[in-house]
Scaffold this motif. Structure first.
Motif, PDB file in Angstrom:
ATOM      1  N   THR A 174       0.897  -1.456   0.437  1.00 12.33           N
ATOM      2  CA  THR A 174      -0.290  -0.453   0.020  1.00 12.33           C
ATOM      3  C   THR A 174       1.097   0.790  -0.010  1.00 12.33           C
ATOM      4  O   THR A 174       0.302   2.094  -1.075  1.00 12.33           O
ATOM      5  CB  THR A 174      -0.844  -0.074   1.076  1.00 12.33           C
ATOM      6  N   ASP A 175       1.349   1.212   0.970  1.00 15.24           N
ATOM      7  CA  ASP A 175       2.848   2.396   0.910  1.00 15.24           C
ATOM      8  C   ASP A 175       3.085   2.472  -0.881  1.00 15.24           C
ATOM      9  O   ASP A 175       3.842   3.915  -0.449  1.00 15.24           O
ATOM     10  CB  ASP A 175       3.931   2.678   1.726  1.00 15.24           C
ATOM     11  N   LEU A 176       3.579   1.717  -1.554  1.00 17.12           N
ATOM     12  CA  LEU A 176       4.374   1.531  -2.331  1.00 17.12           C
ATOM     13  C   LEU A 176       3.445   1.728  -3.875  1.00 17.12           C
ATOM     14  O   LEU A 176       3.764   2.241  -4.680  1.00 17.12           O
ATOM     15  CB  LEU A 176       5.246   0.757  -2.672  1.00 17.12           C
ATOM     16  N   GLY A 177       2.079   2.172  -3.371  1.00 18.38           N
ATOM     17  CA  GLY A 177       1.463   2.311  -4.300  1.00 18.38           C
ATOM     18  C   GLY A 177       0.960   1.203  -5.333  1.00 18.38           C
ATOM     19  O   GLY A 177       0.618   1.468  -6.728  1.00 18.38           O
ATOM     20  N   LEU A 178       0.835  -0.072  -5.183  1.00 21.79           N
ATOM     21  CA  LEU A 178       1.441  -1.143  -5.978  1.00 21.79           C
ATOM     22  C   LEU A 178      -0.173  -2.067  -6.123  1.00 21.79           C
ATOM     23  O   LEU A 178      -0.638  -1.488  -4.922  1.00 21.79           O
ATOM     24  CB  LEU A 178       2.203  -1.873  -5.560  1.00 21.79           C
ATOM     25  N   GLY A 179      -0.626  -2.654  -7.080  1.00 14.11           N
ATOM     26  CA  GLY A 179      -1.864  -3.459  -7.043  1.00 14.11           C
ATOM     27  C   GLY A 179      -1.470  -4.805  -6.564  1.00 14.11           C
ATOM     28  O   GLY A 179      -2.352  -6.494  -6.888  1.00 14.11           O
ATOM     29  N   THR A 180      -0.450  -5.152  -6.148  1.00 15.86           N
ATOM     30  CA  THR A 180       0.210  -7.246  -6.112  1.00 15.86           C
ATOM     31  C   THR A 180      -0.711  -7.149  -4.794  1.00 15.86           C
ATOM     32  O   THR A 180      -1.613  -6.661  -4.564  1.00 15.86           O
ATOM     33  CB  THR A 180       2.271  -6.368  -5.017  1.00 15.86           C
ATOM     34  N   ARG A 181      -1.315  -8.472  -5.445  1.00 14.11           N
ATOM     35  CA  ARG A 181      -2.747  -9.329  -4.882  1.00 14.11           C
ATOM     36  C   ARG A 181      -1.796 -10.512  -3.226  1.00 14.11           C
ATOM     37  O   ARG A 181      -0.945 -11.020  -3.747  1.00 14.11           O
ATOM     38  CB  ARG A 181      -3.279 -10.270  -5.682  1.00 14.11           C
ATOM     39  N   ILE A 182      -1.854  -9.458  -2.799  1.00 16.57           N
ATOM     40  CA  ILE A 182      -1.230 -10.713  -1.170  1.00 16.57           C
ATOM     41  C   ILE A 182      -2.852 -11.177  -0.338  1.00 16.57           C
ATOM     42  O   ILE A 182      -3.767 -11.497  -0.357  1.00 16.57           O
ATOM     43  CB  ILE A 182      -1.542  -9.521   0.170  1.00 16.57           C
ATOM     44  N   VAL A 183      -2.000 -13.021  -0.458  1.00 21.84           N
ATOM     45  CA  VAL A 183      -3.382 -13.748  -0.274  1.00 21.84           C
ATOM     46  C   VAL A 183      -2.748 -14.157   0.642  1.00 21.84           C
ATOM     47  O   VAL A 183      -1.690 -15.102   1.257  1.00 21.84           O
ATOM     48  CB  VAL A 183      -3.499 -14.227  -1.735  1.00 21.84           C
TER      49      VAL A 183
END
Length: 402
Positions: A182-191
Motif C-alpha cells: 500500500t505504501d508503495l502504491g502497488l497493485g500486488t495481490r496479497i493472499v
C-alpha cells in the motif's frame, strides 16, 4: 488473475494449444502458456503432503529418503528458458516443491519475466525472517501475486500441518507485505491461502476477518488428505470421503496405487508445464519423484521444444487418441500411462483460459476480426472452435484476417 501479455503471437499460440488438445494432436506446434518453475527446491518445513517436507522429516529421523534434486536454479538456466518460451507465456508460477524466498535472485527472475509481460506469482510459507529491503525488492520487481500458506489462526492448529513453522512470524510477514504494498502504491495481490482441515475449520472465520482488516485476500483451499492415515483431519464438509479410497496425492506419495489409464486429454500435455530446479521437466505439478521426469532442459544441447515433442509426451498425448498415437514409438514409459491423480489435476490451471480471453478483449477488441471470432468460440463452444480454427488456421496464425 489479470494477465499483461499483449503480443499477438502469444494469443495465437494459446489458440493453437487449445486446438491441438481438442483434436488430440500428438506432435504439437504450440507451447505451454502457463508454467511452474521451481526456482528453489529447498524448504525448512516438514509438511506431510509435500515430498520436500517428507524428505525433511525423514532426515530429521536419520533416514536418507530422497525424491528430488535440491538447490537453487541458476540465473543462466532461467534466462535460457524465458529466451526460448517466454514469448508464449501468460503466467509464470515461481514455485512448486520448495520455498521460493530462499532464492536471493528471485526479484531478478520476476523482473525478467515482467519485461516479457508475463504475470508472476509465488506461493510461500512466509515463516522466515524477512527484512523490509527484501520485501521491497520483491514488490518493486513487479510481482503480481504473493500467496502465503497459513493453515490456521493459532500456532497449535497451524503447526499440525506446517510442521516447523511459526504462525505469528508468517502472519506478521503477510501484514508487513500488505502494508508495504500500500505504501508503495502497488497493485500486488496479497493472499492468505488456508488449507481446510478438521483442526482449523473453526478458525476460518477469524482468519478471514483478520484478512479483511488488513487488505489481504483470504482463500480457503481443499487439502490433499490421506484418509487412510489421518482420517481425523477430514473437515466436516468432506466426511463422505471417509467411506472412499485413499486420495490420489497420498497414493502417489506412497507409490502403491495402480490406476488404469484414463482416455481423456490432459492440460499438462498441451497448456501447462513444470521445470524443476535442475532443469528437469515433470509430467505435471503433482509428481513427487524425479524418476518420472521426462527430460532435462539445459538451454544448450537440450531445448525445451525437443522435450515438449519428445517421445514421452507424444506417447502421453496418444493415450487420449489411440488412432493418432498408433505410429508413436513404443518403450517410453511415463507416469501418465497409469495416472494416479484425480481429474482436477489435469485441468488445474484451465480456469485461467477465461483470463486469457479477457486479456485478448482488452488488447485487441474487434480490431482483428479473425482472431476475435476464434476467441469468441474457444472457451464457450469448443466444437465450433475446432471447425472454425481448422478452416481458418493459416489466416489466424499469420494475421491475414485483420
Amino acid at each position: 488473475m489479470r494477465f499483461a501479455k499483449s503480443n499477438r503471437a502469444a494469443f495465437t499460440n494459446f489458440l493453437a494449444a487449445r486446438y491441438e488438445r481438442l483434436t488430440g494432436t500428438t506432435t504439437v506446434s504450440s507451447r505451454p502458456y502457463s508454467m511452474l518453475v521451481d526456482v528453489a527446491a529447498n524448504c525448512h518445513l516438514r509438511c506431510p503432503s509435500c515430498p520436500t517436507g517428507v524428505e525433511n522429516e525423514a532426515h530429521r529421523r536419520g533416514d536418507s529418503q530422497r525424491f528430488r534434486d535440491r538447490g537453487l536454479m541458476g540465473r543462466e538456466l532461467f534466462a535460457a528458458l524465458l529466451d526460448e518460451i517466454g514469448a508464449c507465456l501468460f503466467h509464470l508460477m515461481l514455485y512448486n516443491w520448495g520455498e521460493p524466498l530462499f532464492h536471493p535472485e528471485l526479484p531478478l527472475f520476476i523482473a525478467k519475466a515482467k519485461q516479457l509481460d508475463i504475470t508472476t506469482e509465488i506461493h510461500t510459507n512466509l515463516s522466515l525472517q524477512l527484512s523490509e529491503s527484501r520485501m521491497r525488492s520483491l514488490l518493486e520487481a513487479g510481482i503480481d501475486e504473493i500467496a502465503a500458506s497459513i493453515d490456521g489462526f493459532s500456532q497449535q492448529s497451524y503447526s499440525t500441518y506446517r510442521r516447523g513453522g511459526d504462525f505469528e512470524l508468517a502472519r506478521d510477514n503477510l501484514v508487513r507485505l500488505a502494508e508495504l504494498r500500500t505504501d508503495l502504491g502497488l497493485g500486488t495481490r496479497i493472499v492468505w491461502n488456508c488449507l481446510v482441515f478438521s483442526f482449523n475449520e473453526r478458525e476460518l472465520e477469524a482468519a478471514e476477518a483478520f484478512c479483511c482488516e488488513h487488505g489481504i485476500v483470504f482463500q480457503r483451499r481443499e487439502a490433499a488428505i490421506d484418509v487412510g492415515r489421518t482420517p481425523g483431519w477430514v473437515p466436516s464438509h468432506r466426511r463422505h470421503e471417509l467411506a472412499g479410497p485413499r486420495t490420489p496425492v497420498a497414493a502417489a506419495a506412497a507409490h502403491e496405487q495402480e490406476v488404469p489409464p484414463r482416455p481423456s486429454s490432459c492440460g499438462w500435455h498441451y497448456s501447462f508445464s513444470v521445470v524443476n530446479v535442475s532443469g528437469s521437466i515433470s509430467p505435471c505439478c503433482a509428481v513427487w519423484s524425479q524418476e518420472h521426469d521426462i527430460g532435462r532442459f539445459d538451454g544448450d544441447r537440450e531445448r525445451f521444444a525437443s522435450i515438449w515433442n519428445g517421445p514421452e509426451l507424444r506417447g502421453a498425448r496418444a493415450l487420449a487418441n489411440p488412432e493418432r498415437g498408433a505410429a508413436e514409438p513404443a518403450g517410453h514409459a511415463i507416469l501418465c500411462q497409469a495416472c494416479p491423480f484425480d481429474d482436477g489435476v489435469k485441468d488445474l490451471y484451465s480456469p485461467f483460459d477465461a483470463d486469457v480471453k479477457r486479456r485478448f478483449d482488452e488488447v485487441f477488441g474487434r480490431t482483428d476480426p479473425m482472431l476475435a471470432a476464434a476467441f469468441d468460440l474457444v472457451t464457450e463452444r469448443p466444437d465450433e472452435f475446432v471447425e472454425f480454427y481448422r478452416a481458418h488456421r493459416e489466416r489466424i496464425e499469420n494475421g491475414a484476417g485483420r
